[in-house]
Design a protein around this motif. Structure first.
Motif, mmCIF file in Angstrom:
data_model
loop_
_atom_site.group_PDB
_atom_site.id
_atom_site.type_symbol
_atom_site.label_atom_id
_atom_site.label_comp_id
_atom_site.label_asym_id
_atom_site.label_seq_id
_atom_site.Cartn_x
_atom_site.Cartn_y
_atom_site.Cartn_z
ATOM 1 N N VAL A 1 -9.891 0.189 7.421
ATOM 2 C CA VAL A 1 -10.939 -0.274 6.506
ATOM 3 C C VAL A 1 -10.431 -0.403 5.067
ATOM 4 C CG1 VAL A 1 -13.216 0.273 5.575
ATOM 5 C CG2 VAL A 1 -12.742 0.687 7.982
ATOM 6 N N LEU A 2 -9.707 0.593 4.591
ATOM 7 C CA LEU A 2 -9.248 0.618 3.195
ATOM 8 C C LEU A 2 -7.723 0.674 3.097
ATOM 9 C CD1 LEU A 2 -11.849 3.193 1.857
ATOM 10 C CD2 LEU A 2 -11.877 0.733 1.509
ATOM 11 N N GLY A 3 -7.050 0.098 4.077
ATOM 12 C CA GLY A 3 -5.592 0.181 4.133
ATOM 13 C C GLY A 3 -4.890 -0.434 2.949
ATOM 14 N N GLY A 4 -5.448 -1.494 2.396
ATOM 15 C CA GLY A 4 -4.835 -2.129 1.241
ATOM 16 C C GLY A 4 -4.767 -1.226 0.031
ATOM 17 N N PHE A 5 -5.636 -0.242 -0.011
ATOM 18 C CA PHE A 5 -5.644 0.721 -1.107
ATOM 19 C C PHE A 5 -4.855 1.984 -0.768
ATOM 20 C CE2 PHE A 5 -9.678 -1.641 -1.433
ATOM 21 C CZ PHE A 5 -9.427 -2.294 -2.640
ATOM 22 N N GLY A 6 -4.265 2.043 0.426
ATOM 23 C CA GLY A 6 -3.474 3.201 0.839
ATOM 24 C C GLY A 6 -4.309 4.413 1.184
ATOM 25 N N THR B 1 -0.262 -4.511 -2.145
ATOM 26 C CA THR B 1 -1.518 -5.258 -2.053
ATOM 27 C C THR B 1 -1.853 -5.946 -3.370
ATOM 28 O OG1 THR B 1 -2.355 -3.768 -0.358
ATOM 29 C CG2 THR B 1 -3.975 -5.072 -1.538
ATOM 30 N N LEU B 2 -1.656 -5.257 -4.487
ATOM 31 C CA LEU B 2 -1.948 -5.844 -5.788
ATOM 32 C C LEU B 2 -0.979 -6.981 -6.128
ATOM 33 C CD1 LEU B 2 -2.776 -2.656 -7.882
ATOM 34 C CD2 LEU B 2 -4.374 -4.361 -7.001
ATOM 35 N N VAL B 3 0.298 -6.786 -5.856
ATOM 36 C CA VAL B 3 1.306 -7.792 -6.196
ATOM 37 C C VAL B 3 1.132 -9.055 -5.347
ATOM 38 C CG1 VAL B 3 3.794 -8.275 -6.096
ATOM 39 C CG2 VAL B 3 2.985 -6.142 -7.085
ATOM 40 N N THR B 4 0.722 -8.904 -4.103
ATOM 41 C CA THR B 4 0.568 -10.062 -3.216
ATOM 42 C C THR B 4 -0.855 -10.611 -3.232
ATOM 43 O OG1 THR B 4 0.101 -8.662 -1.303
ATOM 44 C CG2 THR B 4 2.412 -9.275 -1.691
ATOM 45 N N CYS B 5 -1.646 -10.216 -4.198
ATOM 46 C CA CYS B 5 -3.037 -10.686 -4.341
ATOM 47 C C CYS B 5 -3.867 -10.421 -3.085
ATOM 48 C CB CYS B 5 -3.073 -12.168 -4.705
ATOM 49 S SG CYS B 5 -2.289 -12.524 -6.276
ATOM 50 N N GLY B 6 -3.659 -9.302 -2.457
ATOM 51 C CA GLY B 6 -4.467 -8.895 -1.312
ATOM 52 C C GLY B 6 -3.833 -9.113 0.041
ATOM 53 N N LEU B 7 -2.821 -9.959 0.139
ATOM 54 C CA LEU B 7 -2.192 -10.219 1.437
ATOM 55 C C LEU B 7 -1.471 -8.991 1.991
ATOM 56 C CD1 LEU B 7 -0.807 -13.820 0.916
ATOM 57 C CD2 LEU B 7 -2.809 -13.113 2.220
ATOM 58 N N GLY B 8 -1.008 -8.112 1.128
ATOM 59 C CA GLY B 8 -0.331 -6.897 1.565
ATOM 60 C C GLY B 8 -1.258 -5.912 2.243
ATOM 61 N N GLY B 9 -2.566 -6.168 2.189
ATOM 62 C CA GLY B 9 -3.528 -5.300 2.864
ATOM 63 C C GLY B 9 -3.362 -5.292 4.368
ATOM 64 N N ILE B 10 -2.688 -6.316 4.897
ATOM 65 C CA ILE B 10 -2.425 -6.362 6.339
ATOM 66 C C ILE B 10 -1.558 -5.175 6.751
ATOM 67 C CG2 ILE B 10 -1.264 -7.708 8.139
ATOM 68 C CD1 ILE B 10 -2.199 -10.207 6.619
ATOM 69 N N TRP B 11 -0.661 -4.748 5.868
ATOM 70 C CA TRP B 11 0.186 -3.593 6.143
ATOM 71 C C TRP B 11 -0.687 -2.368 6.447
ATOM 72 C CZ3 TRP B 11 3.577 -0.902 1.868
ATOM 73 C CH2 TRP B 11 4.255 0.193 2.422
ATOM 74 N N GLY B 12 -1.712 -2.142 5.637
ATOM 75 C CA GLY B 12 -2.588 -0.993 5.845
ATOM 76 C C GLY B 12 -3.354 -1.074 7.152
ATOM 77 N N ILE C 1 -2.376 -2.675 9.954
ATOM 78 C CA ILE C 1 -1.419 -2.402 11.033
ATOM 79 C C ILE C 1 -1.066 -0.922 11.061
ATOM 80 C CG2 ILE C 1 0.940 -2.853 11.812
ATOM 81 C CD1 ILE C 1 0.553 -5.727 10.705
ATOM 82 N N ASP C 2 -0.885 -0.323 9.898
ATOM 83 C CA ASP C 2 -0.578 1.112 9.807
ATOM 84 C C ASP C 2 -1.706 1.947 10.405
ATOM 85 O OD1 ASP C 2 1.044 3.287 9.021
ATOM 86 O OD2 ASP C 2 -0.092 3.518 7.166
ATOM 87 N N GLY C 3 -2.960 1.576 10.102
ATOM 88 C CA GLY C 3 -4.099 2.295 10.662
ATOM 89 C C GLY C 3 -4.163 2.208 12.171
ATOM 90 N N ILE C 4 -3.888 1.027 12.712
ATOM 91 C CA ILE C 4 -3.882 0.862 14.169
ATOM 92 C C ILE C 4 -2.777 1.697 14.801
ATOM 93 C CG2 ILE C 4 -3.480 -0.800 16.030
ATOM 94 C CD1 ILE C 4 -4.867 -2.895 14.186
ATOM 95 N N LEU C 5 -1.594 1.693 14.199
ATOM 96 C CA LEU C 5 -0.491 2.483 14.736
ATOM 97 C C LEU C 5 -0.776 3.983 14.683
ATOM 98 C CD1 LEU C 5 2.601 0.531 13.370
ATOM 99 C CD2 LEU C 5 1.793 0.668 15.726
ATOM 100 N N ILE C 6 -1.463 4.427 13.647
ATOM 101 C CA ILE C 6 -1.825 5.848 13.559
ATOM 102 C C ILE C 6 -2.795 6.207 14.687
ATOM 103 C CG2 ILE C 6 -3.076 7.560 12.180
ATOM 104 C CD1 ILE C 6 -1.823 6.209 9.693
#
Length: 85
Positions: free
Chosen positions: A28-33, A52-63, A65-70
């Motif tokens: 839900v809030l992965g883009g914010f870590g 997330t901030l540098v990529t204008c929100g696109l980096g939120g996908i990392w969060g 995917i990270d949440g799903i893996l957890i």
């Protein structure tokens, strides 16, 4: 019975943090870590936020995917202890 001696550097027991909560926060809030901050992994949490901030929100996908893996694989908290179910 005696308690085994404490060995520094080796985690003992299970974390008080839940992998379900960490995973949901990551999705839900992965883009914010948020999931990583909850787990005590502030370094990765800050990195997720900056990406997330540098990529204008696109980096939120990392969060996400990270949440799903957890949720699927579990993880460890900031002290190296496995997250509880």
């Amino acid at each position: 019975m005696t308690t085994p001696p404490y060995q520094p550097g080796y985690p003992t027991g299970v974390s008080d943090k839940s992998k379900v909560v960490a995973g949901i926060l990551g999705i839900v809030l992965g883009g914010f870590g948020a999931g990583r901050f909850y787990m005590g992994d502030t370094k990765t949490g800050v990195l997720q936020l900056v990406v997330t901030l540098v990529t204008c929100g696109l980096g939120g996908i990392w969060g996400v995917i990270d949440g799903i893996l957890i949720l699927v694989n579990g993880g460890v908290d900031g002290q190296g202890r496995p997250l509880r179910d």
